[in-house]
Design an enzyme around this catalytic site. Structure first.
Site, PDB file in Angstrom:
ATOM      1  N   ASP A  59      -7.916   4.221  -4.004  1.00 15.04           N
ATOM      2  CA  ASP A  59      -6.981   3.265  -3.386  1.00 15.04           C
ATOM      3  C   ASP A  59      -6.296   2.480  -4.487  1.00 15.04           C
ATOM      4  O   ASP A  59      -6.851   1.502  -5.005  1.00 15.04           O
ATOM      5  CB  ASP A  59      -7.752   2.332  -2.445  1.00 15.04           C
ATOM      6  CG  ASP A  59      -6.804   1.466  -1.646  1.00 15.04           C
ATOM      7  OD1 ASP A  59      -5.582   1.510  -1.911  1.00 15.04           O
ATOM      8  OD2 ASP A  59      -7.283   0.744  -0.742  1.00 15.04           O
TER       9      ASP A  59
ATOM     10  N   CYS B  76       0.800  -1.217   0.000  1.00 14.77           N
ATOM     11  CA  CYS B  76       0.000   0.000   0.000  1.00 14.77           C
ATOM     12  C   CYS B  76       0.840   1.279   0.000  1.00 14.77           C
ATOM     13  O   CYS B  76       0.529   2.235  -0.712  1.00 14.77           O
ATOM     14  CB  CYS B  76      -0.975  -0.013   1.162  1.00 14.77           C
ATOM     15  SG  CYS B  76      -0.175  -0.199   2.769  1.00 14.77           S
TER      16      CYS B  76
ATOM     17  N   HIS C   2      -2.927   0.802   6.669  1.00 10.18           N
ATOM     18  CA  HIS C   2      -3.068   0.947   5.223  1.00 10.18           C
ATOM     19  C   HIS C   2      -2.764   2.391   4.847  1.00 10.18           C
ATOM     20  O   HIS C   2      -2.831   3.295   5.681  1.00 10.18           O
ATOM     21  CB  HIS C   2      -4.508   0.577   4.829  1.00 10.18           C
ATOM     22  CG  HIS C   2      -4.692   0.375   3.364  1.00 10.18           C
ATOM     23  ND1 HIS C   2      -3.906  -0.464   2.623  1.00 10.18           N
ATOM     24  CD2 HIS C   2      -5.608   0.907   2.491  1.00 10.18           C
ATOM     25  CE1 HIS C   2      -4.303  -0.450   1.369  1.00 10.18           C
ATOM     26  NE2 HIS C   2      -5.343   0.385   1.261  1.00 10.18           N
TER      27      HIS C   2
END
Lengths: 652, 322
Positions: A472, A412, A456
């Site tokens: 994302d 991430c 995250h």
């Protein structure tokens, strides 16, 4: 009177137990040193008992070395860590000079205090249970310190433990009701009398800067970060569970840094909710940090916190205890205006870094008609060529270039970081958001547990007419990361101890911890005031609580007194028991035996009262008299016959 | 510190005893058996218990201040354990019965070995302590088994000594509380007069002018009679006993006029205690020589006889002289 070997051993065990509960937070070298002193003293007493207590020239240097060691390690003598280390050290030093029951008792009392100090560091259920278990040897030691009969043969340590530990366990079990009552009704302080303990040095959780590759340790940490209860009872779908923590604006080429935003004033509320607000309560584990984690976007700031213009929540004090916050968020919203200053820093990139990425972004910008096209192009690129792995290769000076064009593998942090750089280079205002994503829904307890491994990072881009929109990029590479959580995303790399079935067990266990936190750790003045609601007292004051405590204690003590005053029944032998049973039946029939009445006199009265059963009565009483008075040890068969005959006897 | 507090402690104790005679040593003498029950068992925390209480208070304050509920729970648990340990100690005493007190007489100045017999009832009792005068003995009793405790009681003078009040206490199970009870059994123990160490030999009867037949009590002399419990073993005539199939004793021949008479009145010119100790020595000397003797006091005449029973009667008579 000196301690005998058995008493000394029990005291040693008690002190070792009190020490062990502190080992998790003691410096390793200090635990080792204290343990060596403890064992050395034990061995000395065992083989060279006549030496007595450790002499002054041994004790004095140790006594001086202890504060010196504490200062060397912590810098001062006061506060939670130095204080507890000092206490444990003093306990062990007390042991070196314990020769008499008086010293031993003092050591054990101090050991109980040291046990309590361990709970200042860790209030979890396992720790509390450990402390309760460590209480057993303390009680067993106190018991062993009671004098034995003069001249009685010596018993072994093992025999003493075998008798003392169960007895201590019974003591504790018997004390639980009274202890719970006192715990519930002991008036709590509204304000602390003196300062709260200094915050823990060891920080866990996410930090206020982000370097791609820096989060990987956190991603394998399965300890809970926070737990969430939803007012409606159901959580939002996994793809909506983005817990915003910090917004990172500033990028220096390798690291994203958090710049504290200005607190939001009411006038700044440029957010228009498009969905009904979602109400929930987040219970944070102690992080020693000040930020809270809320679903985007939080609508209000709970008491003790404030909201920044970037819609993050910040607590006034570092979170040092398990703390609940009531929050309200909307999952769908629109923002209209981006202040020019924010737009400027949301487009800022360091000069002279990542030329290839900048070139790629410039190319996208020329081909795109609107910002959404740029975003689509970037996501398509991630989806096509990139892979998700926690074991990301290291990156060089132009880290984003290396990642985007060479390694193409990461997680991430890499994705959100490179995506934000690309967006800024393409002229779309963008920022990195760090927090947690996902969480495990515990159906048993109807709450969501979010672990450190759910940490995250994602991006937010500004789209005119919509506001800050979450993007994302990790989801483009590995949709499981968002749909099924961090474990699914890295399942093939997981070591055995992170296996799925173990996690299932841990989630069950987490429920117990959650309940412990809710019911015990967070029990406060507020809950206490509500205790008497079933009795019609809405907000119980000190007086009411004291009365309730008095009534409850009196009731429990009355029960305990009944036990204490109970006479031991002299069981007698089988003949006595059968005769007593007979006496009770005859008493119910209407003629009770006087206490001082012998069988013959009783039989006389019975014959007059129940003439119809005189024959039977005589046989039964003759058997009794023969058994009781004719021989010292009655014949078992005859006893059995008498008992049977007595049971068959009917007078009415 | 301890010495400085002593007068204060005694004053408080005296005041408490005046107010609550049942509480303490002023309890009137009572007949055996004495059974302990809730109306005569008192409890106060020990010094250690007080320290423990202070520590609990400090722990509770700390836990409340830091709002640390597990620590408070631990404190409450310790408090409850301490509080309930009173009952454990109480149960160690409740129902305990003093069944008997025995002591063989000793000479004044020696310590009486007082044997107290306690009946624990159907319950095991640990770490009991009994105190008589300055002596403290720890003992334990198994269920349904009589416990015998021997306590040394120093004596100073002859006569009957009332057993001092007996303090029975325990700090079982954790040493935090010390329930106690005072027992005042109505028991008097006999202390023989102390015999003088040196002095003149026992007087022979002056009326006897005949020749002395100084014979050792041998096997072949004297008359046979049946064995009595008080006879020493060495007097048993084994051959005659074997012949007659029962124990026989050969009495040394008693010759009239060789009888020893110890007369209290004859020892005029000495004070009472000196006379009594001299008579006691003569009694013992006669016993060692195994010669019959008669003791004449202002109250009674004992003998002539010899043997353990007679010795006891004589020494008792001497002990009880005013």
């Amino acid at each position: 009177m000196k301690l005998d070997a058995r008493q000394f051993d029990l005291v040693a065990i008690a002190i070792a137990a009190a020490m062990i509960v502190h080992v998790p937070h003691l410096p390793v070298w200090l635990s080792a040193a204290l343990f060596v002193i403890l064992v050395a003293r034990w061995l000395q007493r065992r083989s060279r008992g006549h030496w007595g207590a450790a002499p002054v020239w041994v004790r004095l240097p140790l006594t001086l070395a202890l504060p010196a060691a504490v200062i060397a390690e912590f810098g001062n003598l006061f506060g939670r860590e130095p204080g507890s280390v000092l206490a444990v050290g003093m306990l062990v030093l007390k042991f070196t000079e314990s020769e008499k029951p008086r010293d031993a008792r003092a050591a054990v009392v101090f050991g109980c205090f040291v046990l309590m100090a361990a709970l200042l560091f860790d209030q979890s259920l396992p720790m509390t249970c450990l402390v309760a278990v460590a209480l057993l040897p303390q009680l067993a030691a106190l018991r062993a310190l009671e004098p034995r009969a003069d001249g009685a043969p010596a018993t072994t340590t093992l025999a003493e433990l075998r008798r003392g530990l169960p007895a201590a366990a019974i003591s504790i079990a018997a004390a639980v009701p009274l202890a719970l009552l006192a715990f519930l009704f002991l008036p709590r302080l509204a304000e602390p009398l003196w300062g709260a303990p200094a915050p823990n040095q060891g920080k866990t959780g996410i930090s206020d800067s982000m370097t791609p590759g820096g989060l990987s340790e956190l991603l394998i940490d399965d300890t809970p970060a926070f737990r969430v209860d939803f007012a409606g009872g159901t959580p939002p779908p996994p793809a909506q569970r983005y817990w915003r923590g910090l917004v990172m604006w500033r990028f220096d080429g390798t690291t994203w840094a958090h710049v504290p935003a200005a607190p939001m004033r009411d006038a700044d509320a440029a957010l228009e909710p498009l969905a009904a607000p979602l109400r929930y309560e987040v219970t944070l584990e102690p992080s020693q940090q000040r930020w809270l984690f809320a679903l985007d976007m939080p609508l209000t700031a709970p008491p003790g916190t404030w909201r920044n213009t970037d819609y993050t929540l910040v607590s006034e004090k570092p979170i040092a205890d398990v703390t609940p916050f009531k929050l309200e968020s909307t999952l769908s919203y629109r923002q209209t205006t981006l202040p020019p200053r924010e737009r400027r820093i949301a487009l800022l990139l360091p000069e002279g870094y990542n030329p290839r990425a900048l070139a790629l972004a410039a190319q996208w910008r020329e081909n795109a008609r609107e910002p959404r096209d740029v975003i689509r192009a970037a996501l398509a690129m991630y989806n096509a060529d990139f892979s998700y792995t926690l074991a990301a290769p290291p990156l060089g000076r132009n880290s984003m270039d290396d990642f985007l064009f060479d390694t193409r593998a990461g997680y991430c942090e890499h994705f959100s970081s490179s995506f934000t750089v690309l967006m800024r280079a393409a002229g779309v205002p963008a920022r990195v958001v760090v927090g947690y994503q996902g969480g495990y829904w515990n159906t048993l307890g109807s709450y969501l547990v979010v672990r450190q491994s759910d940490a995250h990072a994602w991006s937010e881009v500004w789209l005119d007419g919509e506001g800050w929109v979450r993007v994302d990029p990790t989801a483009a590479v590995r949709p499981e990361r968002v749909d099924r959580g961090s474990r699914a995303a890295s399942a093939d790399e997981a070591p055995w101890y992170r296996a799925e079935w173990l996690l299932a067990l841990r989630n069950r266990w987490d429920l117990v911890n959650h309940l412990w936190n809710r019911i015990v750790v967070q029990f406060s003045l507020l809950q206490q005031q509500g205790l008497l609601t079933p009795f019609g007292i809405e907000r119980a004051q000190w007086r009411d609580l004291a009365i309730a405590l008095g009534i409850g204690t009196t009731t429990l003590l009355a029960l305990a007194m009944l036990w204490a005053l109970r006479r031991d029944r002299d069981a007698g032998d089988a003949v006595d028991r059968a005769y007593r049973r007979l006496g009770r039946r005859l008493a119910r029939a209407g003629l009770a035996r006087d206490d001082a009445e012998g069988p013959a006199a009783y039989l006389d009265r019975l014959r007059q009262r129940f003439p119809q059963a005189a024959g039977e009565l005589e046989t039964v009483f003759a058997r009794y008299i023969a058994l009781r008075y004719a021989s010292a040890s009655p014949d078992p068969a005859a006893t059995h016959e008498f008992a049977a005959a007595a049971a068959r006897l009917k007078v009415a | 510190m301890r010495a400085a507090l002593r007068p204060l402690r005694l004053r408080v104790l005296a005041a408490a005893e005046r107010r609550l005679p049942a509480l303490t040593r002023l309890r009137p003498p009572e007949a055996l058996p004495i059974r302990l029950h809730q109306r005569r068992i008192y409890v106060l925390p020990t010094v250690f218990g007080a320290v423990f209480g202070l520590m609990l208070a400090a722990m509770a304050l700390g836990a409340l201040n830091y709002n640390n509920n597990p620590a408070l729970l631990l404190t409450c648990l310790l408090g409850a354990i301490a509080f309930l340990s009173v009952l454990g100690g109480y149960r160690a005493l409740d129902g305990l019965t003093l069944r008997g007190v025995h002591a063989a007489p000793v000479f004044a100045g020696d310590a009486l070995q007082v044997e107290l017999t306690f009946d624990p009832g159907n319950r095991r009792r640990d770490a009991l302590r009994v105190q008589v005068a300055d002596a403290t003995i720890a003992f334990a009793a198994d269920r349904a088994t009589l416990a015998r405790v021997v306590v040394g009681l120093p004596t100073i003078r002859r006569g009957l000594v009332a057993l001092p009040r007996v303090r029975l206490w325990t700090t079982w199970p954790y040493g935090l509380f010390g329930p106690w009870s005072w027992l005042n059994p109505q028991i008097e123990l006999l202390v023989y007069p102390r015999p003088e160490t040196t002095g003149p030999a026992p007087p022979e009867d002056v009326r006897d002018a005949g020749p002395r037949h100084l014979r050792q009590s041998g096997d072949d002399y004297g008359t046979l009679r049946e064995y009595r419990d008080s006879d020493p073993q060495r007097m048993i005539a084994w051959k005659a006993s074997a012949r007659l199939d029962r124990l026989m004793v050969r009495e040394p021949e008693q010759i009239a006029g060789r009888e020893l008479v110890f007369d209290y009145a004859a020892l005029d010119g000495m004070d009472v205690e000196a006379r009594i100790s001299r008579l006691a020595r003569w009694v013992l000397a006669a016993e060692t020589q195994h010669r019959p003797y008669t003791l004449v006091t202002s109250r009674e005449r004992l003998g002539p006889d010899v043997g353990t029973a007679h010795r006891h009667r004589c020494l008792q008579a001497l002990a009880l002289l005013p």
